[in-house]
Design a protein around this motif. Structure first.
Motif, mmCIF file in Angstrom:
data_model
loop_
_atom_site.group_PDB
_atom_site.id
_atom_site.type_symbol
_atom_site.label_atom_id
_atom_site.label_comp_id
_atom_site.label_asym_id
_atom_site.label_seq_id
_atom_site.Cartn_x
_atom_site.Cartn_y
_atom_site.Cartn_z
ATOM 1 N N ILE A 159 0.773 -1.194 -0.050
ATOM 2 C CA ILE A 159 0.009 0.022 -0.124
ATOM 3 C C ILE A 159 0.801 1.266 -0.070
ATOM 4 C CG2 ILE A 159 -0.388 0.415 2.541
ATOM 5 C CD1 ILE A 159 -3.218 0.412 -0.105
ATOM 6 N N ALA A 162 1.846 1.846 -3.518
ATOM 7 C CA ALA A 162 0.706 2.362 -4.163
ATOM 8 C C ALA A 162 0.508 3.823 -3.943
ATOM 9 C CB ALA A 162 -0.353 1.691 -3.784
ATOM 10 N N PHE A 163 0.780 4.263 -2.734
ATOM 11 C CA PHE A 163 0.821 5.649 -2.458
ATOM 12 C C PHE A 163 1.779 6.516 -3.101
ATOM 13 C CE2 PHE A 163 -2.488 4.876 0.942
ATOM 14 C CZ PHE A 163 -3.167 5.893 0.886
ATOM 15 N N ALA A 166 0.993 6.549 -6.789
ATOM 16 C CA ALA A 166 0.056 7.526 -6.981
ATOM 17 C C ALA A 166 0.485 9.147 -6.558
ATOM 18 C CB ALA A 166 -1.204 7.367 -5.831
ATOM 19 N N ALA A 179 -0.115 1.921 -9.363
ATOM 20 C CA ALA A 179 -0.535 2.245 -7.993
ATOM 21 C C ALA A 179 -1.966 1.433 -7.820
ATOM 22 C CB ALA A 179 -0.854 3.770 -7.838
ATOM 23 N N ALA A 183 -2.156 -1.727 -5.122
ATOM 24 C CA ALA A 183 -3.233 -1.610 -4.040
ATOM 25 C C ALA A 183 -3.870 -2.905 -4.281
ATOM 26 C CB ALA A 183 -4.348 -0.336 -4.395
ATOM 27 N N LEU A 200 -6.081 6.241 -0.920
ATOM 28 C CA LEU A 200 -5.468 6.403 -1.926
ATOM 29 C C LEU A 200 -5.948 7.048 -3.052
ATOM 30 C CD1 LEU A 200 -2.841 4.964 -3.487
ATOM 31 C CD2 LEU A 200 -4.139 3.035 -3.867
ATOM 32 N N THR A 203 -5.451 10.798 -2.520
ATOM 33 C CA THR A 203 -3.822 11.208 -2.793
ATOM 34 C C THR A 203 -3.690 11.168 -4.356
ATOM 35 O OG1 THR A 203 -3.020 10.187 -0.813
ATOM 36 C CG2 THR A 203 -1.534 10.380 -2.704
ATOM 37 N N GLY A 313 -4.619 12.597 1.867
ATOM 38 C CA GLY A 313 -4.768 11.156 1.992
ATOM 39 C C GLY A 313 -4.320 10.304 3.019
#
Length: 542
Positions: A159, A162-163, A166, A179, A183, A200, A203, A313
């Motif tokens: 995760i 992913a952030f 993003a 991303a 996720a 997410l 963000t 986020g």
């Protein structure tokens, strides 16, 4: 001397302070978390289960060491099998819970670096990014829980990736597709990551270009959904999507998880959820409470603070996860806080970096902060040229010293326990006793009920996987194992009565009967944490 001014060299020079600072904090995290990792905290049945399932994958025995029944998506321990593959191949007898905790250091290291990268991409200064990284890896909660072989720790890595994608400053569409993919992997690693996905999206929405925002968000959602659909598709292809006679099912597993006995309301002093909360606050009161307060502050300050807006986020993630924990019904596991830790750390560091004095100078909400210039610069104030900067630095220094004075003693006491206490000596002694041929002459013909924390130790000692070394739950709950014990508890030779076995035995008839009809032949440890090896006294002839 001719200086090399190529773009690559320039970029490396610009990154050098970040690399040095991130490397220094990472070294401290690995030192603290790696010290005594096999000794504290006490081994848990969940850790043993995940590692035993990874062992089953490595040995080609399927997705689990028993019938896989869709309790969690298998991607988590498939990754664990990859992480533990090399040490298990080089040292097969080391494939047990305590020594394999060392593999979690790699997960923690990657997660900590990703958190630093994310903090910088969200606009935090180096010191704030380092603070977030330190809070994430050095909080006593982190020192205890990130050592353990939990799927939540692996899911946090994904995760955070992913952030990071993003919030990519390049804003490429493939970053946002990535991303969504990351996720999806996080959710398939630990399904509770579903609740973080709205944060997410917040963000991603803030860090996408207006002209391509719809494509980026749509692509990310599509990638996430398609990745998640791999799990039900797997169940469908195995004819195990729907419940039926004679087989497990995905929907049956979901129904069980949704129907588990709740932990009660977290603020009810007599509830199980409140006991979990007390255990978190016992190790660290500062990060959970300060992080929640900081998240609320950041969301409230988003109107006038650029820092607060960029951290919307992570702040949203904290609030969502807190609201889920506050629901009056549902099950709250002790490892739930693991997925909160990176966002708590980010919000605390972000709130600490907000500079309200700049807002006052710049003329109120919405105005950009004025640049600080040196003495005599174009923007210098001839009357008080450096007073605002000095006031901010003095206030920041006072706040930092006060926070350190409050936090350090409590963190020191909690972390010292993790660095010096050997809570797993009873498990090692019990495993050694069961390996000795003078105690158990022929392990291959002996049946032992035990929890999963010691299950792999028994397998390495020569007990038959599944039917000789029996995970105690399966004796009552798995029909395939029940068939191997037609006389019930009389087909059991020994019970390793750990705290987990003693706690859950009253709900398991066969295990309860085996304990009732047994006597202690060896005991290790004291009090509630002791481990007894009990020999069944009326098992009868084979």
């Amino acid at each position: 001397m001719v200086l090399d001014t190529t773009p690559g060299t320039t970029r490396l020079r610009a990154l050098r302070p970040d690399l040095l600072l991130c490397g220094a904090v990472l070294a401290a995290i690995l030192l603290v978390q790696g010290w005594n990792t096999a000794g504290f905290p006490a081994l848990s049945d969940d850790e043993g289960t995940y590692l035993a399932q990874a062992w089953a994958v490595q040995e080609g025995k399927g997705l689990a060491h028993y019938t896989y029944w869709y309790d969690h998506p298998p991607l988590g321990w498939l990754q664990l099998a990859l992480v533990t593959w090399l040490p298990a191949a080089l040292f097969p007898d080391v494939m047990s819970v305590a020594p394999m905790r060392i593999a979690m250091l790699l997960v923690t290291a990657v997660s900590a670096v990703l958190l630093y990268v994310l903090a910088r991409r969200l606009g935090l200064r180096r010191w704030a990014a380092a603070l977030a990284m330190a809070l994430f890896g050095l909080s006593p909660l982190a020192v205890v829980l990130q050592r353990e072989i939990f799927l939540d720790n692996i899911a946090v890595l994904w995760i955070l990736l992913a952030f990071c994608l993003a919030a990519s400053p390049r804003r490429h569409l493939w970053h946002h597709f990535g991303a969504g993919l990351a996720a999806g992997v996080a959710v398939l690693t630990k399904e509770t990551m579903l609740v973080v996905l709205p944060a997410l999206l917040v963000t991603m929405w803030r860090h996408t270009h207006r002209d391509t925002r719809k494509f980026a968000v749509t692509g990310a959602i599509t990638a996430c959904v398609l990745t998640g659909l791999a799990y039900p598709l797997f169940a469908l292809l195995n004819h195990e999507l729907f419940p039926g006679d004679g087989h497990v099912s995905l929907l049956g597993g979901i129904k069980y998880q949704m129907g588990r006995a709740g932990s009660g309301f977290i603020l009810d002093g007599g509830s199980g959820a409140h006991a979990v909360l007390r255990s978190w606050l016992y190790y660290d009161r500062v990060l959970p409470l300060a992080g929640l307060a900081a998240a609320i502050l950041l969301l409230a300050a988003a109107r006038w603070s650029h820092t607060a807006r960029t951290l919307a986020g992570p702040a949203t993630a904290v609030v969502i996860l807190a609201l889920v924990a506050l629901r009056p019904s549902g099950y709250l596991p002790a490892m739930y806080v693991i997925q909160l830790l990176p966002f708590l750390a980010l919000t605390v560091a972000g709130a600490a970096s907000i500079q309200p004095l700049r807002r006052l100078r710049s003329g109120g909400p919405g105005a950009e902060p004025l640049e600080e210039t040196g003495r005599g610069g174009a923007g210098a104030n001839p009357t008080h040229p450096r007073r605002p900067a000095l006031l901010r630095r003095a206030a920041a220094l006072t706040l930092a010293v006060t926070a350190a004075a409050v936090v350090t003693p409590h963190w020191y006491d909690a972390t010292r326990t993790a660095l010096t206490t050997d809570a797993n000596a009873p498990y090692r002694a019990a495993a050694h006793w069961l390996r000795e041929r003078g105690n158990v002459p022929d392990p291959s013909r002996t049946r032992v009920l035990a929890d999963d924390a010691i299950w792999l130790d028994l397998v390495h000692a020569g007990y038959r996987p599944g039917t000789g070394a029996v995970w105690f739950y399966k004796a009552d709950l798995d029909p395939a194992i029940a068939k191997t014990m037609p006389r019930g508890w009389r087909d059991v030779d020994y019970v390793v009565a750990s705290p987990t076995v003693r706690r859950d035995a009253p709900t398991l008839p066969l295990v309860k009967a085996a304990l009732t009809n047994s006597e202690t032949v060896a005991s290790f440890g004291e009090g509630d944490g002791r481990i007894e090896i009990r020999k069944v006294t009326r098992a009868g002839a084979r």
